[in-house]
Design an enzyme around this catalytic site. Structure first.
Site, mmCIF file in Angstrom:
data_model
loop_
_atom_site.group_PDB
_atom_site.id
_atom_site.type_symbol
_atom_site.label_atom_id
_atom_site.label_comp_id
_atom_site.label_asym_id
_atom_site.label_seq_id
_atom_site.Cartn_x
_atom_site.Cartn_y
_atom_site.Cartn_z
ATOM 1 N N SER A 75 18.375 0.859 4.230
ATOM 2 C CA SER A 75 19.389 2.008 4.476
ATOM 3 C C SER A 75 19.442 3.758 3.473
ATOM 4 O O SER A 75 19.889 4.465 3.363
ATOM 5 C CB SER A 75 20.737 2.201 4.755
ATOM 6 N N LYS A 78 17.874 6.345 3.540
ATOM 7 C CA LYS A 78 18.818 7.928 4.231
ATOM 8 C C LYS A 78 18.813 9.208 3.512
ATOM 9 O O LYS A 78 18.796 9.843 4.105
ATOM 10 C CB LYS A 78 19.655 6.904 5.285
ATOM 11 N N TYR A 202 11.285 6.391 10.381
ATOM 12 C CA TYR A 202 12.356 5.749 10.203
ATOM 13 C C TYR A 202 12.198 4.819 9.482
ATOM 14 O O TYR A 202 12.424 4.289 8.592
ATOM 15 C CB TYR A 202 12.755 6.118 11.616
ATOM 16 N N TYR A 254 29.364 3.181 5.374
ATOM 17 C CA TYR A 254 29.622 3.207 7.233
ATOM 18 C C TYR A 254 30.705 2.953 7.018
ATOM 19 O O TYR A 254 32.076 3.431 6.956
ATOM 20 C CB TYR A 254 29.293 2.329 8.228
ATOM 21 N N VAL A 272 20.365 -3.265 4.372
ATOM 22 C CA VAL A 272 20.417 -4.261 4.428
ATOM 23 C C VAL A 272 19.527 -5.500 4.080
ATOM 24 O O VAL A 272 20.011 -6.574 3.800
ATOM 25 C CB VAL A 272 20.675 -4.569 6.309
HETATM 26 O O1 DON Z 1 17.550 0.754 10.687
HETATM 27 C C1 DON Z 1 18.334 -0.563 10.687
HETATM 28 O O2 DON Z 1 18.959 -1.701 11.200
HETATM 29 C C2 DON Z 1 17.537 -0.962 9.246
HETATM 30 N N1 DON Z 1 16.360 -0.856 9.056
HETATM 31 C C3 DON Z 1 18.384 -0.312 8.432
HETATM 32 C C4 DON Z 1 19.550 -0.806 8.492
HETATM 33 C C5 DON Z 1 20.914 -0.143 7.224
HETATM 34 O O3 DON Z 1 20.103 -1.055 5.546
HETATM 35 C C6 DON Z 1 22.487 -0.392 7.546
HETATM 36 N N2 DON Z 1 22.419 -0.100 5.669
HETATM 37 N N3 DON Z 1 23.124 -1.413 5.496
#
Ligand code: DON
Length: 329
Positions: A75, A78, A202, A254, A272
């Site tokens: 993330s 983003k 994405y 978040y 993550v």
């Molecule tokens: O969209 C997803 O689930 C992951 N590729 C990225 C999510 C993420 O890193 C959330 N942040 N902490």
């Protein structure tokens, strides 16, 4: 390509010594978290890794622990895609597609898309907003859209990020929730390209590899309002850099963004895979504290909490923020 940042000898030996000590102290707290298991390729990495890079505008840098282990942006990407979209289309066009409001919900949440008509994603840091932003990146196919992120990163960190195919495929095959979000966005008209194409961009941007040094440098450029202090060049428009930092502060973690702002007080973005990118602006203080000119901080620790943030990494960042008075408040 040549690295832009040279590993200079830290000017302040005491500071590097204390960072080593903090990394050693906080590493065991990784046990309180768990690697992201919904992406199989992330689950298997050594969860006790912990590393950090701090870079100041004069090139001062502190590196400790597993600072040079590559990990995927997840993330944190983003922030970069949002910047790339704003630079290409201008801020008003992008804000027509995504709002600037925190949700208080997890990153994968779908509930507010349906509750608030016409279904505009609340912000570009949650998955729904980020998928929308990926879809408007410049280029008429997924390769070109991804390239816009890669080339912006190359401009910022001086090297082209590698795509970790294993992580990409691992998530591509399991991304049911993100597919559901994308189909919903398609139905409401926020996704103007095909669902699979938007998801490919994405999930590939999430799978770009970095080290703590790379994200510390991006954090530093943001801290300097888009000015690259090592290249001596304004590489991002000031308004875009400031907007990105405001989103990091209000939405970057978040449903833990409020707690993070209150306890640490630094614009930051988590992912993550265990990365944390933080942008510390210059501070006005009389005391003899390190990094008064601000800095970028990159942290990596793959064991994450329920909000998707590195457990040991957040503790380490809090220790540094408290000890060196880094809060912006
Ligand atoms: O969209 C997803 O689930 C992951 N590729 C990225 C999510 C993420 O890193 C959330 N942040 N902490």
């Amino acid at each position: 390509m040549e690295r832009m940042v040279q590993t200079s000898i830290p000017k302040d030996n005491q500071s590097i010594h204390i960072i080593d000590e903090w990394v050693t102290n906080y590493r065991p707290f990784s046990k309180e978290g768990k690697n992201a298991s919904y992406i199989p390729a992330l689950e298997k990495v050594n969860s006790s890794q912990l590393g950090i890079t701090l870079i100041g505008p004069d090139g001062t840098n502190f590196k400790s622990g597993d600072w040079d282990i590559p990990f995927t942006l997840q993330s944190i990407s983003k922030v970069i895609s949002f910047i790339a979209a704003c630079m290409h289309h201008g801020i008003p066009y992008v804000l027509d597609k995504v709002d600037l409001e925190p949700t208080g919900d997890p990153f994968y949440s779908i509930i507010r898309l349906e509750m608030h008509k016409p279904g505009k994603p609340f912000n570009p840091m949650i998955n729904a907003g980020a998928i929308t932003v990926s879809s408007i990146l410049p280029g008429d196919n997924s390769t070109k859209k991804l390239e816009s992120i890669r080339s912006l990163m190359e401009k910022m960190v001086g090297k082209r990020p590698r795509l970790n195919e294993e992580v990409f495929l691992s998530e591509w095959q399991t991304a049911n929730r993100n597919r559901a979000l994308a189909y919903y966005l398609k139905e409401t008209g926020y996704l103007e390209i095909e669902v699979e194409e938007a998801l490919e961009v994405y999930l590939k941007q999430c799978s770009l590899e970095v080290t703590t040094e790379d994200i510390a440098l991006i954090g530093l450029i943001l801290a300097q309002d888009g000015y690259h202090p090592i290249r001596n060049e304004q590489i991002l428009p000031k308004e875009v850099a400031r907007l990105a930092k405001s989103l990091m502060l209000t939405c970057g973690v978040y449903n833990a963004s409020g707690k993070f702002a209150a306890s640490i007080g630094i614009p930051a973005k988590t992912g993550v895979s265990g990365g944390i990118m933080a942008a510390v602006p210059p501070r006005v203080r009389n005391e003899n504290l390190p990094l008064l000119q601000g800095c970028g901080i990159g942290i990596y620790g793959p064991a994450i909490d329920e909000y998707g943030s590195s457990v040991a990494g957040v503790m380490l960042l809090k220790q540094i923020a408290d000890s060196w008075d880094l809060s912006i408040f």
